[in-house]
Design a protein around this motif. Structure first.
Motif, PDB file in Angstrom:
ATOM      1  N   ILE A   6       0.937  -1.095  -0.007  1.00 40.74           N
ATOM      2  CA  ILE A   6       0.202  -0.154  -0.188  1.00 40.74           C
ATOM      3  C   ILE A   6       0.769   1.125   0.099  1.00 40.74           C
ATOM      4  CG2 ILE A   6      -1.846   1.066   1.054  1.00 40.74           C
ATOM      5  CD1 ILE A   6      -2.442  -1.644   2.780  1.00 40.74           C
ATOM      6  N   ASN A   7       0.660   2.072  -0.935  1.00 38.17           N
ATOM      7  CA  ASN A   7       1.799   3.172  -1.181  1.00 38.17           C
ATOM      8  C   ASN A   7       3.181   2.932  -0.902  1.00 38.17           C
ATOM      9  OD1 ASN A   7      -0.831   4.361  -1.633  1.00 38.17           O
ATOM     10  ND2 ASN A   7      -0.936   5.657   0.079  1.00 38.17           N
ATOM     11  N   GLY A   8       3.531   1.817  -1.254  1.00 42.67           N
ATOM     12  CA  GLY A   8       4.993   1.425  -1.372  1.00 42.67           C
ATOM     13  C   GLY A   8       5.551   0.778  -0.186  1.00 42.67           C
ATOM     14  N   LEU A  31      -9.999   5.430   6.656  1.00 43.78           N
ATOM     15  CA  LEU A  31     -10.002   6.552   5.948  1.00 43.78           C
ATOM     16  C   LEU A  31     -11.310   6.982   5.275  1.00 43.78           C
ATOM     17  CD1 LEU A  31      -6.846   5.151   3.892  1.00 43.78           C
ATOM     18  CD2 LEU A  31      -6.811   6.547   5.691  1.00 43.78           C
ATOM     19  N   ILE A  36     -10.801   9.715  -1.580  1.00 46.68           N
ATOM     20  CA  ILE A  36      -9.569   8.925  -2.065  1.00 46.68           C
ATOM     21  C   ILE A  36     -10.034   8.386  -3.521  1.00 46.68           C
ATOM     22  CG2 ILE A  36      -8.500   6.803  -1.634  1.00 46.68           C
ATOM     23  CD1 ILE A  36      -8.927   7.478   1.571  1.00 46.68           C
ATOM     24  N   VAL A  37      -8.995   8.280  -4.141  1.00 50.99           N
ATOM     25  CA  VAL A  37      -8.863   7.367  -5.490  1.00 50.99           C
ATOM     26  C   VAL A  37      -7.885   6.389  -5.308  1.00 50.99           C
ATOM     27  CG1 VAL A  37      -7.201   8.937  -6.706  1.00 50.99           C
ATOM     28  CG2 VAL A  37      -9.004   7.473  -8.256  1.00 50.99           C
ATOM     29  N   ALA A  38      -8.128   5.157  -5.937  1.00 57.94           N
ATOM     30  CA  ALA A  38      -7.325   3.876  -5.713  1.00 57.94           C
ATOM     31  C   ALA A  38      -6.921   3.421  -7.117  1.00 57.94           C
ATOM     32  CB  ALA A  38      -8.105   2.951  -5.134  1.00 57.94           C
ATOM     33  N   GLU A  39      -5.715   3.126  -6.923  1.00 57.29           N
ATOM     34  CA  GLU A  39      -5.110   2.314  -8.213  1.00 57.29           C
ATOM     35  C   GLU A  39      -4.628   0.916  -7.849  1.00 57.29           C
ATOM     36  OE1 GLU A  39      -2.192   4.359 -11.561  1.00 57.29           O
ATOM     37  OE2 GLU A  39      -0.982   3.471  -9.687  1.00 57.29           O
ATOM     38  N   GLU A  62      -2.343   2.058  -4.719  1.00 56.41           N
ATOM     39  CA  GLU A  62      -1.878   3.553  -4.529  1.00 56.41           C
ATOM     40  C   GLU A  62      -3.231   4.016  -3.857  1.00 56.41           C
ATOM     41  OE1 GLU A  62       0.692   4.861  -4.531  1.00 56.41           O
ATOM     42  OE2 GLU A  62       2.029   3.496  -5.725  1.00 56.41           O
ATOM     43  N   LEU A  63      -3.281   4.630  -2.622  1.00 59.42           N
ATOM     44  CA  LEU A  63      -4.380   5.172  -2.219  1.00 59.42           C
ATOM     45  C   LEU A  63      -3.980   6.715  -2.223  1.00 59.42           C
ATOM     46  CD1 LEU A  63      -5.391   2.900   0.655  1.00 59.42           C
ATOM     47  CD2 LEU A  63      -6.555   3.134  -1.555  1.00 59.42           C
ATOM     48  N   ILE A  64      -4.779   7.534  -3.091  1.00 59.94           N
ATOM     49  CA  ILE A  64      -4.370   8.963  -3.338  1.00 59.94           C
ATOM     50  C   ILE A  64      -5.301   9.951  -3.031  1.00 59.94           C
ATOM     51  CG2 ILE A  64      -3.412  10.418  -5.236  1.00 59.94           C
ATOM     52  CD1 ILE A  64      -2.855   7.333  -6.430  1.00 59.94           C
ATOM     53  N   GLN A  65      -5.022  11.058  -2.586  1.00 64.65           N
ATOM     54  CA  GLN A  65      -6.181  12.337  -2.370  1.00 64.65           C
ATOM     55  C   GLN A  65      -5.330  13.523  -3.027  1.00 64.65           C
ATOM     56  OE1 GLN A  65      -6.581  12.418   1.987  1.00 64.65           O
ATOM     57  NE2 GLN A  65      -4.505  13.188   2.253  1.00 64.65           N
TER      58      GLN A  65
ATOM     59  N   ALA B  52      -3.225  19.304  -5.804  1.00 64.10           N
ATOM     60  CA  ALA B  52      -2.021  18.430  -6.091  1.00 64.10           C
ATOM     61  C   ALA B  52      -2.711  17.142  -5.681  1.00 64.10           C
ATOM     62  CB  ALA B  52      -0.867  18.642  -5.681  1.00 64.10           C
ATOM     63  N   LEU B  53      -2.313  16.015  -6.111  1.00 67.13           N
ATOM     64  CA  LEU B  53      -2.554  14.492  -5.972  1.00 67.13           C
ATOM     65  C   LEU B  53      -1.261  13.961  -5.159  1.00 67.13           C
ATOM     66  CD1 LEU B  53      -4.444  12.435  -8.439  1.00 67.13           C
ATOM     67  CD2 LEU B  53      -4.973  13.403  -6.355  1.00 67.13           C
ATOM     68  N   ARG B  54      -1.528  13.173  -4.129  1.00 68.34           N
ATOM     69  CA  ARG B  54      -0.328  12.699  -3.598  1.00 68.34           C
ATOM     70  C   ARG B  54      -0.954  11.368  -2.745  1.00 68.34           C
ATOM     71  NH1 ARG B  54       1.826  15.538  -5.875  1.00 68.34           N
ATOM     72  NH2 ARG B  54       3.443  17.121  -5.777  1.00 68.34           N
ATOM     73  N   ARG B  55      -0.142  10.350  -2.393  1.00 65.92           N
ATOM     74  CA  ARG B  55      -0.415   9.666  -1.519  1.00 65.92           C
ATOM     75  C   ARG B  55      -0.988   9.844  -0.364  1.00 65.92           C
ATOM     76  NH1 ARG B  55       5.248   5.663  -2.452  1.00 65.92           N
ATOM     77  NH2 ARG B  55       4.308   4.297  -3.976  1.00 65.92           N
ATOM     78  N   VAL B  56      -1.903   8.954   0.227  1.00 60.06           N
ATOM     79  CA  VAL B  56      -2.551   9.341   1.323  1.00 60.06           C
ATOM     80  C   VAL B  56      -1.414   8.761   2.526  1.00 60.06           C
ATOM     81  CG1 VAL B  56      -4.168   8.561   2.807  1.00 60.06           C
ATOM     82  CG2 VAL B  56      -5.064   8.896   0.465  1.00 60.06           C
ATOM     83  N   ILE B  58      -1.148   6.806   5.350  1.00 55.22           N
ATOM     84  CA  ILE B  58      -2.077   5.822   5.901  1.00 55.22           C
ATOM     85  C   ILE B  58      -2.389   5.908   7.398  1.00 55.22           C
ATOM     86  CG2 ILE B  58      -2.442   3.202   6.252  1.00 55.22           C
ATOM     87  CD1 ILE B  58      -2.695   4.280   3.429  1.00 55.22           C
ATOM     88  N   PRO B  61      -3.894  10.214   8.158  1.00 57.19           N
ATOM     89  CA  PRO B  61      -4.584  11.029   7.036  1.00 57.19           C
ATOM     90  C   PRO B  61      -5.078  12.415   7.124  1.00 57.19           C
ATOM     91  CG  PRO B  61      -6.113   9.313   8.171  1.00 57.19           C
ATOM     92  CD  PRO B  61      -4.613   9.200   8.844  1.00 57.19           C
ATOM     93  N   LEU B  95      -5.676   9.877 -12.749  1.00 60.49           N
ATOM     94  CA  LEU B  95      -6.227   9.493 -11.080  1.00 60.49           C
ATOM     95  C   LEU B  95      -6.854  10.677 -10.902  1.00 60.49           C
ATOM     96  CD1 LEU B  95      -2.675   7.980 -10.003  1.00 60.49           C
ATOM     97  CD2 LEU B  95      -5.213   6.884  -9.900  1.00 60.49           C
ATOM     98  N   ALA B  98     -10.174  10.844 -12.039  1.00 61.71           N
ATOM     99  CA  ALA B  98     -11.112   9.470 -11.439  1.00 61.71           C
ATOM    100  C   ALA B  98     -11.635   9.915 -10.122  1.00 61.71           C
ATOM    101  CB  ALA B  98     -10.432   8.283 -11.333  1.00 61.71           C
ATOM    102  N   ALA B  99     -10.683  10.861  -9.459  1.00 62.58           N
ATOM    103  CA  ALA B  99     -10.825  11.166  -8.165  1.00 62.58           C
ATOM    104  C   ALA B  99     -12.014  12.459  -7.918  1.00 62.58           C
ATOM    105  CB  ALA B  99      -9.727  11.765  -7.434  1.00 62.58           C
TER     106      ALA B  99
END
Lengths: 70, 266
Positions: A6-8, A31, A36-39, A62-65, B52-56, B58, B61, B95, B98-99
């Motif tokens: 998850i995210n590396g 979360l 969130i968008v996921a890949e 990948e969980l991205i926001q 911008a888009l970045r990794r959450v 975890i 958050p 992405l 999609a978001a």
């Protein structure tokens, strides 16, 4: 023991707690799914598909926001 | 009494068929808090903001950034910041779509972490892919008139030349090139990056830029909200001055007062 990337970062689960969908993963991590968008394995998963998109052992996720940015 | 509107009041900016009443675009990075960012956005009246888009993270958050913005009034412009080549930029753009459901994208490809200057070759390559994929593409570029022409010919919705490198507050060090870009433009020209003061923004608008994009100058100001108000006035003043038709610069003096009739016998 099944795992996800998850995210590396590797994340290990026991069989019972392994999240079977993107939605389950987001919920177990506490979360906000609306943000969130996921890949999964390089494929974009839209929010509408979070409940049905399956996860399997070894998947790269990948969980991205959105964040502040110029 | 009949009230006539000034040219500036009837002068909306149109990008990809969408009308904008404000010619100030705002980046949302580096603010001291999301609330200060939102107040600055409200204070300057912008109708286009970048995100911008970045990794959450975890384990920690962040809040949902989009919940801070009134997207019924404000066009969201996701950027591809962090991308180092066309493939990464296209991935991030998809992405972001999609978001957010938004097809607008600020295309930004900066392979050099020191200069943060945009890569012209990768930017053109990505723009061609994204335009074909249905995106409304606003590319961030160095102030290169030939590249600007190649991009507008490829179907981008704007071109966004930099005034000076990102985050430097140096103002418009690329004036001569931006003048050429504006002169030849078939799409709106947005001066992006390096604008550090309201006077810089006014200068860009006086030159005939269609809009400016401001982030660092607001975010790092001691009072971001007051600075946002100051920029609003400067952008409006610069645009109105452009529409008013500035006089030409001359190399020799020309008297403002009459040269005859002075109380002296010659």
């Amino acid at each position: 023991m099944p795992n996800l990337h998850i995210n590396g970062q590797p994340a290990c689960f026991d069989e019972a707690s392994f999240p079977k969908t993107v939605a389950a993963l987001i919920d177990v991590r506490g979360l906000n799914r609306k943000a969130i968008v996921a890949e999964v394995e390089g494929t974009i998963v839209a929010q509408n598909d979070f409940d049905t998109h399956p996860l399997k052992d070894g998947d790269k996720i990948e969980l991205i926001q959105f964040v502040g940015g110029g | 009494m009949i009230q006539t509107k000034t040219a500036a009041e009837t002068d909306a900016l149109v990008i990809a068929g969408k009308k904008f009443n404000s010619r100030m675009f705002v980046g949302t990075g580096k603010f001291s808090s999301a609330d200060v960012m939102r107040q600055a956005v409200d204070a300057c009246g912008t109708e286009m903001v970048t995100v911008a888009l970045r990794r959450v993270d975890i384990d920690n958050p962040d809040d949902d950034m989009l919940s801070k913005l009134d997207t019924s009034r404000i066009q969201l412009l996701p950027n591809t910041s962090g991308a180092r080549d066309a493939d990464e930029a296209v991935r991030v753009a998809r992405l972001a779509r999609a978001a957010s459901g938004v097809e607008w994208v600020k295309l930004e490809i900066t392979p050099d972490p020191y200069s943060l200057l945009p890569d012209p070759v990768e930017t053109l390559k990505a723009a061609e892919i994204l335009v074909k994929d249905g995106f409304i593409v606003l590319p961030y570029i160095n102030a290169d008139p030939i590249l600007a022409r190649r991009l507008q010919d490829a179907g981008t919705a704007t071109v966004m030349p930099l005034g000076s490198p990102i985050g430097t507050n140096q103002g418009i060090t690329t004036r001569k090139q931006i003048e050429i870009i504006i002169h030849q433009a078939t799409v709106p020209v947005v001066v992006d990056a390096g604008i550090g003061l309201p006077s810089h923004a006014a200068e860009a608008m006086e030159m005939g830029a269609s809009a400016v994009l401001i982030n660092t100058a607001l975010a790092v100001a001691a009072d971001s909200v007051a600075m946002a108000r100051a920029f609003k006035k400067a952008v409006e003043a610069g645009r109105e001055a452009y529409l008013a038709g500035p006089g030409q610069m001359r190399s020799v003096a020309e008297a403002s007062s009459p040269l005859t009739g002075f109380l002296r016998d010659e």
